[in-house]
Design an enzyme around this catalytic site. Structure first.
Site, PDB file in Angstrom:
ATOM      1  N   ARG A  56       0.766  -1.191  -0.147  1.00 26.22           N
ATOM      2  CA  ARG A  56      -0.121   0.078  -0.074  1.00 26.22           C
ATOM      3  C   ARG A  56       0.940   1.179  -0.039  1.00 26.22           C
ATOM      4  NH1 ARG A  56      -1.436   2.197   4.455  1.00 26.22           N
ATOM      5  NH2 ARG A  56      -2.049   0.381   5.406  1.00 26.22           N
ATOM      6  N   TYR A 108     -15.825  17.000 -15.160  1.00 26.89           N
ATOM      7  CA  TYR A 108     -16.255  15.541 -15.327  1.00 26.89           C
ATOM      8  C   TYR A 108     -17.221  15.377 -14.225  1.00 26.89           C
ATOM      9  CZ  TYR A 108     -16.539  10.845 -14.139  1.00 26.89           C
ATOM     10  OH  TYR A 108     -16.993   9.545 -13.748  1.00 26.89           O
ATOM     11  N   ASP A 180      -6.761  18.719 -14.772  1.00 26.59           N
ATOM     12  CA  ASP A 180      -6.926  17.108 -14.944  1.00 26.59           C
ATOM     13  C   ASP A 180      -6.740  17.229 -16.646  1.00 26.59           C
ATOM     14  OD1 ASP A 180      -8.442  15.012 -15.934  1.00 26.59           O
ATOM     15  OD2 ASP A 180     -10.037  15.231 -14.407  1.00 26.59           O
ATOM     16  N   LYS A 205      -8.179   6.178 -18.861  1.00 23.21           N
ATOM     17  CA  LYS A 205      -8.489   6.482 -20.241  1.00 23.21           C
ATOM     18  C   LYS A 205      -7.171   6.295 -21.158  1.00 23.21           C
ATOM     19  CE  LYS A 205     -12.492   7.402 -18.500  1.00 23.21           C
ATOM     20  NZ  LYS A 205     -12.244   7.855 -17.053  1.00 23.21           N
TER      21      LYS A 205
HETATM   22  N1  PLP Z   1     -11.441  12.878 -15.106  1.00 16.05           N
HETATM   23  C1  PLP Z   1     -12.004  13.050 -16.001  1.00 16.05           C
HETATM   24  C2  PLP Z   1     -11.914  14.143 -17.180  1.00 16.05           C
HETATM   25  C3  PLP Z   1     -12.918  11.758 -16.409  1.00 16.05           C
HETATM   26  O1  PLP Z   1     -13.310  11.783 -17.643  1.00 16.05           O
HETATM   27  C4  PLP Z   1     -13.133  10.813 -15.528  1.00 16.05           C
HETATM   28  C5  PLP Z   1     -13.925   9.662 -15.810  1.00 16.05           C
HETATM   29  O2  PLP Z   1     -14.440   9.434 -16.908  1.00 16.05           O
HETATM   30  C6  PLP Z   1     -12.367  10.770 -14.230  1.00 16.05           C
HETATM   31  C7  PLP Z   1     -11.880  12.023 -14.171  1.00 16.05           C
HETATM   32  C8  PLP Z   1     -12.649   9.847 -13.410  1.00 16.05           C
HETATM   33  O3  PLP Z   1     -11.774   8.593 -13.491  1.00 16.05           O
HETATM   34  P1  PLP Z   1     -12.060   7.146 -13.165  1.00 16.05           P
HETATM   35  O4  PLP Z   1     -13.427   6.818 -13.815  1.00 16.05           O
HETATM   36  O5  PLP Z   1     -10.843   6.465 -13.442  1.00 16.05           O
HETATM   37  O6  PLP Z   1     -12.188   7.160 -11.753  1.00 16.05           O
END
Ligand code: PLP
Length: 405
Positions: A56, A108, A180, A205
């Protein structure tokens, strides 16, 4: 010269990503790095601490993935987390009660939900703003947030935020600037080069890129922030699993190659949608009439392969469109080799209440494509069929509302 030293002197990020960790195995001289799944590492004696003791806290396979992401983004280091959401949750641990977080109105949906829920329970305060409007920069100076959240291009409307302009505001008021970078990946944009303090990824992604891992990462510009983020990741127990880290590392070896194919396909599909009478608006920063086109040209090194668009026939047209698609699967994620289509109203952004969705510019006729790396002719044929179906959608039966995700 060992593989490893060859990788270290390679100047191109393409080469570094392909060769990350090659030749590290001293036990068997394996070319590819081994996976360390072990939970525990042996202590030499009580009170004698080595680099690794418990997975961890730290793990060699996860460290290799973290080093690779940090190199790609140009950061001093990174932590790998169990999901993009846990990367976001860890980053916002830098906020204390009473601190203000400024976040984009159309970030998001999961980020929006987390920020709102934390604000409701008094973890910090949040204001949702329109960072693509220059008036928001002045508003931010007055509000004096502790953290400025950037998501560019935004999800799902692909609005562009001027990273350098927001970093200037953050510096002036002493705020932490977090970007992000999930939608573009470091191949197409490197926010730390514009002065951002942290970069957050859903590695689910593009970085993993094969639709078989849920993971996240936080890359830090300096050691102090890295230490704090690593501390919270361990304390909250949200570090990424070694096997997922290995898959992500493997995915990153082909990130540059995949990105070229994603973008070439996306540009052809933008053109196809832009010429269709069934489509009222196409959102993609490559389009010269996109309001963020010039900023994107300045701060991005590629246009990205997420494409959003509005269908003239609204929700009925959406249903008819997705019903006939064969290659674009109706699914939430993005950035994988496989093409996907999402309906933000009922899927990725369903957790936002209706006024919040409308304020973010998300309507029932909006669709978001994640353009994969299949042969473009197949994708184009699929979309042409769907556009024809959307031209004359059948009357729609009443639907049960989608479950709130
Ligand atoms: N940030 C963005 C721009 C996203 O599109 C997403 C998920 O679609 C996330 C964060 C969250 O990621 P996760 O689904 O891996 O928790």
């Amino acid at each position: 010269m060992t593989h490893r030293s060859a990788a270290r002197v390679a100047s191109s990020p393409v080469t570094r990503a392909v060769r990350a960790g090659l030749g590290v195995d001293t036990a068997h001289r394996a070319v590819m790095p081994p996976i360390h799944l072990s939970t525990n590492f042996v202590f030499d004696a009580p009170g004698v601490y080595a680099k690794y003791d418990y997975t961890r806290t730290a793990n060699p396979t996860r460290d290799l993935a973290a080093e690779t992401i940090a190199e790609l983004e140009g950061g001093c280091g990174a932590v790998i987390t169990s999901s993009g959401m846990s990367a976001i949750a860890v980053s916002t641990r830098l906020l204390s009660a009473g601190d203000l977080l400024l976040a984009p109105r159309d970030c998001y949906g999961g980020s929006h939900r987390l920020f709102s829920a934390e604000a409701n329970r008094g973890g910090y305060r949040v204001e949702f703003i329109d960072p693509w409007e220059s008036a928001s920069l002045e508003l931010a100076r007055r509000l004096r947030p502790r953290m400025i959240w950037i998501e560019t291009p935004s999800n799902p409307r692909l609005r562009i935020t001027d990273i350098a302009a927001w970093v200037r505001v953050a510096r002036d008021i002493g705020a932490i600037c977090v970007a992000d970078n999930t939608f573009l990946s470091p191949v197409n944009q490197r926010p730390l080069e514009f002065g951002a303090d942290l970069v957050v990824h859903s590695t689910t992604k593009f970085l993993n890129g094969h639709g078989d891992v849920v993971g996240g990462a936080v890359v830090a510009a300096d050691e102090d922030l890295l230490e704090e983020i690593a501390w919270w990741t361990n304390v909250m127990g949200v570090s990424g699993a070694p096997f997922d880290s290995y898959l992500t590392l493997r995915g990153m070896r082909t990130l540059h190659a995949r990105s070229c194919m994603h973008e070439a396909n996306a540009l052809r599909i933008v053109d196809l949608l832009d010429r269709s009478d069934v489509v009222t608006r196409v959102y993609h920063p490559s389009l010269p009439d996109h309001p963020g086109h010039d900023i994107a040209r300045r701060q991005q090194t590629g246009w990205g392969s997420l494409v959003s668009f509005e269908l003239r026939g609204g929700r009925a047209a959406v249903d008819a469109f997705v019903d006939v698609l064969e290659y674009f699967a109706l699914a939430e994620s993005l950035g994988g080799v496989e093409s996907l289509v999402a309906h933000p109203w009922t899927m990725t952004h369903a957790s936002m209440d209706e006024p919040a969705r409308r304020a973010a510019g998300i309507g029932e006729g909006l669709l978001r494509l994640s353009v994969g790396i299949e042969a473009c002719e197949d994708l184009e044929a699929d979309l042409k069929r769907a556009l024809s179906a959307a031209e004359r959608p059948p009357a729609r039966a009443a639907r049960v509302p989608a479950a709130q995700r």
